[in-house]
Design a protein around this motif. Sequence first.
Motif, PDB file in Angstrom:
ATOM      1  N   SER A  22       1.395  -1.044   0.386  1.00 32.78           N
ATOM      2  CA  SER A  22       0.049  -0.433  -0.180  1.00 32.78           C
ATOM      3  C   SER A  22       0.472   0.719   0.162  1.00 32.78           C
ATOM      4  N   ALA A  23       2.249   0.947  -0.258  1.00 31.97           N
ATOM      5  CA  ALA A  23       3.269   2.225   0.290  1.00 31.97           C
ATOM      6  C   ALA A  23       3.088   3.395  -1.025  1.00 31.97           C
ATOM      7  N   SER A  24       3.022   4.666  -0.829  1.00 34.74           N
ATOM      8  CA  SER A  24       1.826   4.970  -2.400  1.00 34.74           C
ATOM      9  C   SER A  24       3.611   5.155  -3.299  1.00 34.74           C
ATOM     10  N   TYR A  25       4.798   5.604  -3.048  1.00 36.08           N
ATOM     11  CA  TYR A  25       5.598   5.122  -3.370  1.00 36.08           C
ATOM     12  C   TYR A  25       6.136   4.045  -4.240  1.00 36.08           C
ATOM     13  N   LEU A  26       5.087   3.488  -4.047  1.00 32.98           N
ATOM     14  CA  LEU A  26       5.595   2.144  -4.868  1.00 32.98           C
ATOM     15  C   LEU A  26       4.753   2.507  -6.265  1.00 32.98           C
ATOM     16  N   ASP A  27       3.697   3.393  -6.073  1.00 31.34           N
ATOM     17  CA  ASP A  27       2.679   3.614  -7.046  1.00 31.34           C
ATOM     18  C   ASP A  27       2.987   3.628  -8.578  1.00 31.34           C
ATOM     19  N   GLY A  28       2.317   2.228  -9.391  1.00 27.45           N
ATOM     20  CA  GLY A  28       3.227   2.318 -10.974  1.00 27.45           C
ATOM     21  C   GLY A  28       4.554   2.260 -10.941  1.00 27.45           C
ATOM     22  N   TYR A  29       5.285   1.830  -9.847  1.00 24.00           N
ATOM     23  CA  TYR A  29       6.849   1.677 -10.479  1.00 24.00           C
ATOM     24  C   TYR A  29       7.196  -0.651  -9.868  1.00 24.00           C
ATOM     25  N   CYS A  30       6.310  -0.097  -8.635  1.00 22.19           N
ATOM     26  CA  CYS A  30       6.749  -1.610  -8.364  1.00 22.19           C
ATOM     27  C   CYS A  30       5.148  -2.236  -7.630  1.00 22.19           C
ATOM     28  N   ASN A  31       5.307  -3.323  -7.162  1.00 27.18           N
ATOM     29  CA  ASN A  31       4.151  -4.370  -6.241  1.00 27.18           C
ATOM     30  C   ASN A  31       5.006  -3.584  -5.096  1.00 27.18           C
ATOM     31  N   SER A  32       6.360  -4.224  -5.102  1.00 24.98           N
ATOM     32  CA  SER A  32       6.947  -4.103  -3.597  1.00 24.98           C
ATOM     33  C   SER A  32       8.828  -3.796  -3.188  1.00 24.98           C
ATOM     34  N   SER A  33       8.838  -3.504  -2.220  1.00 24.32           N
ATOM     35  CA  SER A  33      10.263  -3.564  -2.434  1.00 24.32           C
ATOM     36  C   SER A  33      11.082  -3.390  -1.086  1.00 24.32           C
ATOM     37  N   GLU A  34      12.381  -3.019  -1.146  1.00 25.85           N
ATOM     38  CA  GLU A  34      13.054  -3.259   0.338  1.00 25.85           C
ATOM     39  C   GLU A  34      12.797  -1.503   0.333  1.00 25.85           C
ATOM     40  N   VAL A  35      12.973  -1.634   2.346  1.00 27.95           N
ATOM     41  CA  VAL A  35      13.394  -0.028   2.445  1.00 27.95           C
ATOM     42  C   VAL A  35      14.533   0.066   3.205  1.00 27.95           C
ATOM     43  N   VAL A  36      15.495   0.874   2.873  1.00 26.28           N
ATOM     44  CA  VAL A  36      16.646   1.024   3.550  1.00 26.28           C
ATOM     45  C   VAL A  36      17.056   2.150   4.290  1.00 26.28           C
ATOM     46  N   THR A  37      17.115   2.729   5.281  1.00 28.29           N
ATOM     47  CA  THR A  37      17.697   3.998   5.662  1.00 28.29           C
ATOM     48  C   THR A  37      18.651   4.358   6.456  1.00 28.29           C
ATOM     49  N   GLY A  38      18.706   5.815   6.977  1.00 24.64           N
ATOM     50  CA  GLY A  38      20.707   5.788   7.394  1.00 24.64           C
ATOM     51  C   GLY A  38      21.945   5.618   6.792  1.00 24.64           C
TER      52      GLY A  38
END
Length: 283
Positions: A22-38
């Motif tokens: 449901s993460a909006s940053y994926l809309d139209g590009y991917c169905n899922s992703s790995e999120v990394v920070t720092g």
Amino acid sequence: MRTLLTTLFALSFGPDSALGDSASYLDGYCNSSEVVTGTGTISHGPYDNDEQLCWFVTCDSPTNLRVEFTFFETEPGNDFVSVLQYNGSIHSEIGYYSGYSLPFSSSMNVENDKLGFLIKFQSDRSISREGFSLKYRCGASSTSNPFNGYCDSGEVVTGTSTLSHLLYENNQNLCWFITCDSPTSLQLDFNFFDMQEVFDFVNVVEYDGSFHSNTVSYSGNTLPPSSSMEMVNGQTGYLITFLSDGQTTRQGFRLKYQCGAEPVSNDHVSDYCNSVEVVTGTG
């Protein structure tokens, strides 16, 4: 060629490792992703055929985020890494890369962990390469000069004149920064363009004094459209970069830059179409 450089693919792969589908940053590009920070490293390779992968890079608190590639090798023209900036509602393409040239560094201000860079990788069904590696860092200093991350140095030009690079050589990486001495409008008009398609590029990048944005890449022999931006001071302007590979050259390019020009209006659709329909609202 612009179509090749900007075509984006809908991606899907295994279970999401962080924020979910449901993460909006994926809309139209991917169905899922790995999120990394720092601060860390993303490496992928040697990769396989038919891969579709995404990483979302963000920061836990307001700061500057920088992404810098350290290795890059994909099958030219067929396997791609895309870098997109997400501001909470809109994706902006930073770059679309393939081949062996190291992509440019990118930075942005991140106000919360819903903003950041979306890194997307796709390979086709034949021939793979060694892949790519990049470093990301929250709290990095913003770009201190227009050439940083693109060239070690370059030529700075102002006012109104012509910029040309003709009969170019192999393995060139050149930069020009175009600015104005006082607040005004700056316009670029290409009047000649001939590159080895897919392998030699001219990039037009907006620079606001701290950050690069809105990178547009051109290759082949189609004349790029006109561009204009409002100048605040002599620290803002257009960064023009040129990259050639190790074989086959063409005639090069020539453009006119003008400070104080009227901003490009809707008339610039003539660079794309003979006519245009304008629509507003919802329909």
